[in-house]
Design a protein around this motif. Sequence first.
Motif, PDB file in Angstrom:
ATOM      1  N   SER A 183       0.822  -1.215   0.000  1.00 50.80           N
ATOM      2  CA  SER A 183       0.000   0.000   0.000  1.00 50.80           C
ATOM      3  C   SER A 183       0.854   1.262   0.000  1.00 50.80           C
ATOM      4  O   SER A 183       0.418   2.316  -0.462  1.00 50.80           O
ATOM      5  CB  SER A 183      -0.947   0.002   1.207  1.00 50.80           C
ATOM      6  N   PHE A 184       2.088   1.155   0.523  1.00 50.65           N
ATOM      7  CA  PHE A 184       2.991   2.308   0.513  1.00 50.65           C
ATOM      8  C   PHE A 184       3.737   2.433  -0.807  1.00 50.65           C
ATOM      9  O   PHE A 184       3.814   3.523  -1.393  1.00 50.65           O
ATOM     10  CB  PHE A 184       3.988   2.214   1.671  1.00 50.65           C
ATOM     11  N   ILE A 185       4.290   1.321  -1.311  1.00 52.49           N
ATOM     12  CA  ILE A 185       5.148   1.407  -2.503  1.00 52.49           C
ATOM     13  C   ILE A 185       4.361   1.333  -3.803  1.00 52.49           C
ATOM     14  O   ILE A 185       4.897   1.658  -4.861  1.00 52.49           O
ATOM     15  CB  ILE A 185       6.221   0.302  -2.499  1.00 52.49           C
ATOM     16  N   GLY A 186       3.088   0.908  -3.741  1.00 56.00           N
ATOM     17  CA  GLY A 186       2.340   0.669  -4.973  1.00 56.00           C
ATOM     18  C   GLY A 186       2.233   1.885  -5.877  1.00 56.00           C
ATOM     19  O   GLY A 186       2.405   1.780  -7.096  1.00 56.00           O
ATOM     20  N   THR A 187       1.955   3.041  -5.297  1.00 54.35           N
ATOM     21  CA  THR A 187       1.820   4.262  -6.102  1.00 54.35           C
ATOM     22  C   THR A 187       3.131   4.598  -6.807  1.00 54.35           C
ATOM     23  O   THR A 187       3.147   4.902  -8.012  1.00 54.35           O
ATOM     24  CB  THR A 187       1.388   5.442  -5.219  1.00 54.35           C
ATOM     25  N   PHE A 188       4.227   4.511  -6.092  1.00 52.02           N
ATOM     26  CA  PHE A 188       5.520   4.864  -6.676  1.00 52.02           C
ATOM     27  C   PHE A 188       5.987   3.809  -7.675  1.00 52.02           C
ATOM     28  O   PHE A 188       6.631   4.133  -8.669  1.00 52.02           O
ATOM     29  CB  PHE A 188       6.536   5.071  -5.557  1.00 52.02           C
ATOM     30  N   THR A 189       5.642   2.547  -7.423  1.00 48.98           N
ATOM     31  CA  THR A 189       5.954   1.498  -8.400  1.00 48.98           C
ATOM     32  C   THR A 189       5.168   1.718  -9.684  1.00 48.98           C
ATOM     33  O   THR A 189       5.704   1.565 -10.786  1.00 48.98           O
ATOM     34  CB  THR A 189       5.632   0.109  -7.822  1.00 48.98           C
ATOM     35  N   GLY A 190       3.903   2.090  -9.539  1.00 48.55           N
ATOM     36  CA  GLY A 190       3.086   2.375 -10.719  1.00 48.55           C
ATOM     37  C   GLY A 190       3.627   3.537 -11.526  1.00 48.55           C
ATOM     38  O   GLY A 190       3.690   3.483 -12.760  1.00 48.55           O
ATOM     39  N   LEU A 191       4.039   4.600 -10.835  1.00 46.44           N
ATOM     40  CA  LEU A 191       4.598   5.762 -11.530  1.00 46.44           C
ATOM     41  C   LEU A 191       5.923   5.419 -12.213  1.00 46.44           C
ATOM     42  O   LEU A 191       6.195   5.886 -13.322  1.00 46.44           O
ATOM     43  CB  LEU A 191       4.802   6.905 -10.543  1.00 46.44           C
ATOM     44  N   THR A 192       6.731   4.586 -11.545  1.00 52.15           N
ATOM     45  CA  THR A 192       7.988   4.148 -12.175  1.00 52.15           C
ATOM     46  C   THR A 192       7.710   3.347 -13.427  1.00 52.15           C
ATOM     47  O   THR A 192       8.406   3.500 -14.445  1.00 52.15           O
ATOM     48  CB  THR A 192       8.801   3.310 -11.172  1.00 52.15           C
TER      49      THR A 192
END
Length: 387
Positions: free
Chosen positions: A370-379
């Motif tokens: 839930s924390f890294i998902g947004t940044f992984t998606g943007l990457t």
Amino acid sequence: MITDGFLYLGVLLALAACIVYLTQRRSYRVFRYVPGFVLLYLGAALLNTVGVFGDSESVEATGTAVQDALLPAMILLLLFQCDLRQIIKLGPKLLLTFFVASLGIVVGFVVTYLIFQVWLHPEAHKALGALAGSWTGGSANMVAVQGIVHAPERIFGYVLIVDTVLYSLWLLLMFGSVSFSDRFNRWTRADTTYLDARTGADAEKDGAQKAPIDLASLMALIGGSLFVSALATWLGGQLPELGAVVNSTTWAILFVSVLGLVIASTPLGRTAGSSELAVVMLYVIVGIIASESDFSSLAEAPLYLAAGAVVLLVHLGILAVYARLARVELFSLAVASTANVGGIASAPVVASAFNRQLVPVGVLFALIGSFIGTFTGLTTVQILSAL
């Protein structure tokens, strides 16, 4: 035709309320396989397709304002349960397994995009990045990425269908894997002694100490989260944009994500009702996004389903190779994969199928996502756009 913004919002909230009531209070079999968010998406998109929602400045302004206000607040509240101290207790091997699973998802999207790029919409990389946010985090991460990169609503509708269909099939596969876990562990020569059930007991105790939801906790959560959302949005607007992905919304999401992790390690993180209020906000956001979609061009959906299947096959292959090389047992792989693809709703359930004492491991995996998902998606969006 509805052209008044307040009435438009009222209809979406009423639809969401009906769906939540049915999924929580009625035991219809369909609700086991189709999440409430998907039912809301289908219902709101259908209303738009048949012309219930009209094109008007009031409707557009209301939807945009509410979505922009709730998105950072929702991310903040969802991270209240993500206590880094409990995550560290998992140990390096379990954490490595989770991150390898996440990396397998990203690599899967890269391989898939290289294969299917010629047939996909020119802005499909944005929608696929949103799906990557979901498959390394959850639905909240998907809508966060969507809110930043603004993927075409029609294409976003396709990936939501992919998310629902393939997630259901993947969950069945993970449950079925329990039956051959012993044979798999012998194949990988895995050592299962490092799985410490005491970590699970500690997390269960923490969860049992939560106070009941009351007026004070609700007001603190609503007032605090919306204030932080407004502050983060203002701060994001003051910071420079860096490329196509790092914009004011990205800065706001980063601010509330870090703050959410800080709060999670304090007594404020145990404020009753944070996850429930976050889910309410998520329903509203999904409804707003869906109300801008329609079903007039579903012929392309099978192409995106095929692309999603390739992503998961690559993900599965990477996990198999990693398990053999690192001698990892099936429990860690299945729960890490489910925490990525399914999120907080399904990872603990799959963990319980292996060992009920290890259910909190699934919870903590999902919270990391839930924390890294947004940044992984943007990457993923950045990588795919470079291709």
